[in-house]
Scaffold this active site. Structure first.
Site, short mmCIF file in Angstrom:
data_model
loop_
_atom_site.label_atom_id
_atom_site.label_comp_id
_atom_site.label_asym_id
_atom_site.label_seq_id
_atom_site.Cartn_x
_atom_site.Cartn_y
_atom_site.Cartn_z
CG ASN A 9 32.86 -18.31 -89.06
OD1 ASN A 9 32.42 -17.43 -89.77
ND2 ASN A 9 32.09 -19.09 -88.34
CG ASP A 11 29.60 -17.13 -90.56
OD1 ASP A 11 29.74 -17.81 -91.60
OD2 ASP A 11 29.24 -17.63 -89.47
CG HIS A 12 30.98 -11.89 -88.46
ND1 HIS A 12 29.60 -11.81 -88.41
CD2 HIS A 12 31.34 -12.72 -87.46
CE1 HIS A 12 29.16 -12.53 -87.39
NE2 HIS A 12 30.20 -13.10 -86.81
CG HIS A 45 26.13 -20.48 -88.52
ND1 HIS A 45 26.06 -20.11 -87.20
CD2 HIS A 45 25.00 -21.20 -88.75
CE1 HIS A 45 24.94 -20.59 -86.66
NE2 HIS A 45 24.28 -21.25 -87.59
NE ARG A 47 22.12 -16.98 -86.93
CZ ARG A 47 22.42 -17.27 -85.66
NH1 ARG A 47 23.68 -17.44 -85.30
NH2 ARG A 47 21.48 -17.39 -84.76
NE ARG A 51 21.38 -13.44 -87.40
CZ ARG A 51 21.41 -13.64 -86.08
NH1 ARG A 51 22.50 -13.36 -85.39
NH2 ARG A 51 20.35 -14.08 -85.46
CD GLU A 72 30.12 -22.53 -87.37
OE1 GLU A 72 29.33 -21.58 -87.27
OE2 GLU A 72 31.27 -22.48 -86.95
CB THR A 103 26.43 -20.22 -81.77
OG1 THR A 103 26.41 -19.98 -83.16
CG2 THR A 103 25.81 -21.58 -81.47
CD GLU A 153 33.85 -25.60 -83.36
OE1 GLU A 153 33.71 -26.13 -84.49
OE2 GLU A 153 33.87 -24.37 -83.18
CG HIS A 193 31.48 -18.83 -79.70
ND1 HIS A 193 31.35 -17.63 -79.06
CD2 HIS A 193 30.45 -18.90 -80.57
CE1 HIS A 193 30.27 -17.02 -79.52
NE2 HIS A 193 29.71 -17.77 -80.44
N1 PXP Z 1 32.57 -22.39 -84.03
C1 PXP Z 1 31.22 -22.39 -84.00
C2 PXP Z 1 30.53 -23.71 -83.87
C3 PXP Z 1 30.48 -21.20 -84.11
O1 PXP Z 1 29.13 -21.23 -84.07
C4 PXP Z 1 31.18 -19.98 -84.30
C5 PXP Z 1 30.41 -18.71 -84.50
O2 PXP Z 1 29.72 -18.78 -85.71
C6 PXP Z 1 32.59 -20.03 -84.34
C7 PXP Z 1 33.26 -21.25 -84.18
C8 PXP Z 1 33.41 -18.80 -84.55
O3 PXP Z 1 33.26 -17.95 -83.44
P1 PXP Z 1 33.87 -16.49 -83.48
O4 PXP Z 1 33.22 -15.76 -84.63
O5 PXP Z 1 33.52 -15.92 -82.14
O6 PXP Z 1 35.36 -16.62 -83.69
#
Ligand code: PXP
Length: 241
Positions: A9, A11-12, A45, A47, A51, A72, A103, A153, A193
């Protein structure tokens, strides 16, 4: 020995970019690096408040990602239309509240069966596989099967946040039981997560769990592992004749 699938992922990476409104760091670049080293899937994701990941990131990702693109998103009409337009390989429906940091908790599939079933079938008709992000709870898994999802998931947040050994064992057992039940119903099983290098092993060891989606800990670790190199480059760039 075999390895479970890793969804990365990114996103960050976009969170850091958005903090300054720059063009970098680019989450697409990070996705390609993750694929180069062997990631099986890229997860983002989109959103509702945009963001971190932007609509353009999703479009460019769709063109560039060669493994599988897992989007996501909330189960809203707006998001379902975006997904149908762009065509990721998979959508993972997640609950979303604007004020949350991340989430928090799984999707209440059992309490919203009709609307979720509608979103699932619209996405599947567009050729997109659908996974539902749910807590390790029999009722939610049964409902996920009933609405026709391809996969679930399992939310590992409570397991990752467990403080006492007793809590940890209880949460891990709940995830194991949920994974087994989902598999029996014919659903593919992923987890995600809060997973990191220290807590990910016992989740990957659960037979029925085929995939982990991991973001925050990977981006956090990448920042520190690359910091010396980045500072060294800057020191070199400051040399003058
Ligand atoms: N899976 C889902 C469905 C999520 O919403 C997230 C967070 O966006 C993740 C996995 C990844 O979580 P983390 O960033 O804590 O590894």
């Amino acid at each position: 020995m075999y390895r479970k699938r890793l969804g990365v992922n990114v996103d960050h990476v976009a969170t850091i970019r958005q903090a300054r409104g720059t063009r970098y760091p680019d989450p697409v670049f990070a996705a390609l690096l993750a694929e180069r080293i062997g990631a099986d899937q890229i997860t983002i994701h989109l959103r509702e408040d945009r963001r971190h990941i932007q609509d353009r990131d999703l479009e460019v990702m769709r063109e560039m990602v060669q493994t599988a693109l897992n989007l996501e998103m909330a189960a809203t009409e707006e998001m379902v239309n975006v997904a149908v337009d762009v065509g990721p390989d998979r959508v993972t429906l997640v609950p979303e509240k604007r004020e949350e940091l991340t989430t928090e908790g799984g999707l209440d599939v059992a309490g919203n069966q009709k609307s979720i079933a509608r979103a699932v079938s619209k996405l599947q008709e567009a050729g997109i596989a659908v996974s539902l992000f749910v807590d390790a709870d029999r009722k939610q898994i049964e409902a996920s099967h009933a609405v026709g999802a391809d996969a679930v998931e399992l939310h590992t947040g409570r397991y990752c946040d467990a403080v006492t050994e007793e809590e940890l064992v209880r949460e891990l057992e709940a995830i194991e039981a949920a994974a087994r039940y989902a598999h029996e119903l014919g659903l593919e099983v992923a987890a995600g997560h809060g997973l990191d290098l220290t807590n990910g092993g016992p989740i990957a060891a659960i037979e029925e769990i085929e995939e982990g989606n991991i973001g925050h800990s990977l981006v956090a670790r990448a920042i520190l592992l690359g910091f010396e190199e980045a500072v060294g480059e800057m020191i070199d760039a400051m040399d003058v004749e």
